[in-house]
Design a protein around this motif. Structure first.
Motif, PDB file in Angstrom:
ATOM      1  N   ALA A 156      -0.373   0.464   5.105  1.00  7.53           N
ATOM      2  CA  ALA A 156      -2.228   0.377   4.519  1.00  7.53           C
ATOM      3  C   ALA A 156      -1.911  -1.501   4.320  1.00  7.53           C
ATOM      4  CB  ALA A 156      -2.729   0.648   4.228  1.00  7.53           C
ATOM      5  N   ARG A 166      -1.561  -3.300   7.331  1.00  5.62           N
ATOM      6  CA  ARG A 166      -2.210  -2.924   8.753  1.00  5.62           C
ATOM      7  C   ARG A 166      -3.852  -2.768   8.627  1.00  5.62           C
ATOM      8  NH1 ARG A 166       1.808   2.248  11.537  1.00  5.62           N
ATOM      9  NH2 ARG A 166       3.358   0.547  11.559  1.00  5.62           N
ATOM     10  N   ARG A 167      -4.123  -3.004   7.381  1.00  3.16           N
ATOM     11  CA  ARG A 167      -5.568  -2.099   7.246  1.00  3.16           C
ATOM     12  C   ARG A 167      -6.711  -3.342   7.906  1.00  3.16           C
ATOM     13  NH1 ARG A 167      -8.685  -7.155   5.028  1.00  3.16           N
ATOM     14  NH2 ARG A 167      -7.440  -7.803   3.183  1.00  3.16           N
ATOM     15  N   THR A 168      -7.548  -2.800   8.249  1.00  2.00           N
ATOM     16  CA  THR A 168      -8.932  -3.716   8.964  1.00  2.00           C
ATOM     17  C   THR A 168      -9.744  -4.012   7.757  1.00  2.00           C
ATOM     18  OG1 THR A 168      -9.997  -1.196   9.783  1.00  2.00           O
ATOM     19  CG2 THR A 168      -7.992  -2.914  10.585  1.00  2.00           C
ATOM     20  N   ASP A 188     -10.949  -0.720   7.174  1.00  3.95           N
ATOM     21  CA  ASP A 188     -10.381   0.237   5.852  1.00  3.95           C
ATOM     22  C   ASP A 188     -10.851  -0.246   4.648  1.00  3.95           C
ATOM     23  OD1 ASP A 188      -9.109   1.522   8.250  1.00  3.95           O
ATOM     24  OD2 ASP A 188      -7.781   0.295   8.214  1.00  3.95           O
ATOM     25  N   THR A 212      -4.382   6.543   3.476  1.00  4.34           N
ATOM     26  CA  THR A 212      -2.996   6.862   4.792  1.00  4.34           C
ATOM     27  C   THR A 212      -4.028   6.807   5.786  1.00  4.34           C
ATOM     28  OG1 THR A 212      -2.988   9.133   3.340  1.00  4.34           O
ATOM     29  CG2 THR A 212      -2.596   9.405   6.148  1.00  4.34           C
ATOM     30  N   ARG A 213      -5.466   6.762   6.205  1.00  3.07           N
ATOM     31  CA  ARG A 213      -5.865   6.118   7.467  1.00  3.07           C
ATOM     32  C   ARG A 213      -5.553   4.704   7.715  1.00  3.07           C
ATOM     33  NH1 ARG A 213      -9.833   9.584   6.042  1.00  3.07           N
ATOM     34  NH2 ARG A 213     -11.608   7.897   5.121  1.00  3.07           N
ATOM     35  N   ALA A 214      -5.651   3.801   7.196  1.00  2.00           N
ATOM     36  CA  ALA A 214      -5.776   1.967   6.379  1.00  2.00           C
ATOM     37  C   ALA A 214      -3.614   2.119   7.099  1.00  2.00           C
ATOM     38  CB  ALA A 214      -6.315   2.297   5.775  1.00  2.00           C
ATOM     39  N   HIS A 227      -2.571   3.781   8.819  1.00  2.81           N
ATOM     40  CA  HIS A 227      -2.551   3.730  10.558  1.00  2.81           C
ATOM     41  C   HIS A 227      -1.207   4.026  11.669  1.00  2.81           C
ATOM     42  CE1 HIS A 227      -6.211   1.871  11.728  1.00  2.81           C
ATOM     43  NE2 HIS A 227      -6.104   1.317  10.803  1.00  2.81           N
ATOM     44  N   SER A 228      -0.351   5.150  10.654  1.00  2.00           N
ATOM     45  CA  SER A 228       0.276   6.215  10.934  1.00  2.00           C
ATOM     46  C   SER A 228       0.327   7.670  11.399  1.00  2.00           C
ATOM     47  CB  SER A 228       1.298   6.489  10.057  1.00  2.00           C
ATOM     48  OG  SER A 228       2.497   6.763  10.662  1.00  2.00           O
ATOM     49  N   SER A 229       0.530   8.049  12.707  1.00  2.00           N
ATOM     50  CA  SER A 229      -0.446   9.139  13.056  1.00  2.00           C
ATOM     51  C   SER A 229       0.809  10.175  12.638  1.00  2.00           C
ATOM     52  CB  SER A 229      -0.526   9.661  14.330  1.00  2.00           C
ATOM     53  OG  SER A 229       1.283   8.991  15.213  1.00  2.00           O
TER      54      SER A 229
END
Length: 233
Positions: free
Chosen positions: A119, A122-124, A127, A160-162, A164-166
């Protein structure tokens, strides 16, 4: 002629833990008072006095019953009975819950520490807005006298969303119900909601600063904190 006799190996009988004794007494009261689903248990202060224990000790037994779904502890209302199980069933489920807690903590440590590091990389900005919103939600819950369980759940979902690992997200979904057990158990400890929120903020700051190692270290410290529960002592 005398027969050889080998005495059976005796095993030490374990003394029931205090919270198990309290759970049994609470369930005994529920049965004797003929409480049914939707009925309120006595206020914690009154129940603690009747049982001759501190409110903090009683709270641990109530948390255990809440984790097992026997009661629902509602802020401002009290403990509401969800269903009335047998005492033997609850004690068996309680011991099974205690035995799997270390495995749940191990799984969280394996997955969530990695997720926090990802996260941070990769966070935006979107996020970060979701992570900050979850912190605000948990802070508002705690300020209102609640445990902050919903805000806690939102925070870990946002991290978890931040990442970006499905695949890791799917694994988190798979153990989500087991994590709920540890969440309720942890947030039922005295002072834990405030401590948990503070450790969430440390994780968020590391993710904001895009420092993967700091985010992983902060998440590990958080998991160490929340895994310190009375049920395992």
């Amino acid at each position: 002629m005398a027969q050889d006799f080998t005495p059976q190996q005796l095993t030490r009988v374990s003394k029931p833990r205090l919270y198990e004794q309290l759970v049994e007494q609470i369930l005994g009261y529920i049965q004797s008072a003929r409480l049914g689903p939707g009925d309120l248990l006595p206020a914690e202060r009154d129940l603690a006095e009747r049982l001759g224990v501190s409110r903090a000790t009683l709270a641990q037994a109530l948390v255990a019953l809440e984790v097992l779904g026997v009661i629902d502890v509602q802020h401002g209302t009290g403990a509401v009975l969800v269903y009335r199980p047998s005492i033997a069933t609850v004690i068996r489920e309680l011991r099974a819950h205690r035995s799997r807690l270390p495995d749940i903590v191990e799984a969280r440590s394996t997955l969530e520490v990695k997720l926090a590091g990802l996260a941070a990389v990769r966070r935006t900005e979107e996020d970060m807005l979701a992570i900050d919103a979850s912190l605000d939600a948990m802070a508002a819950e705690i300020a209102g006298g609640d445990k902050g369980a919903h805000g806690d759940e939102l925070f870990h979902q946002a991290v978890t969303r931040a990442a970006h690992s499905s695949v890791l997200a799917q694994l988190m979904t798979f153990i989500a119900e087991m994590i709920l057990e540890t969440r309720l158990e942890s947030l039922g400890q005295p002072g834990r909601p405030e401590q948990s929120l503070a450790s969430h903020r440390a994780i968020a700051d590391a993710i904001r600063g895009q420092d993967a190692q700091a985010a992983q270290d902060a998440m590990q410290s958080h998991i160490d904190l929340v895994s310190d529960v009375a049920l395992l002592k």
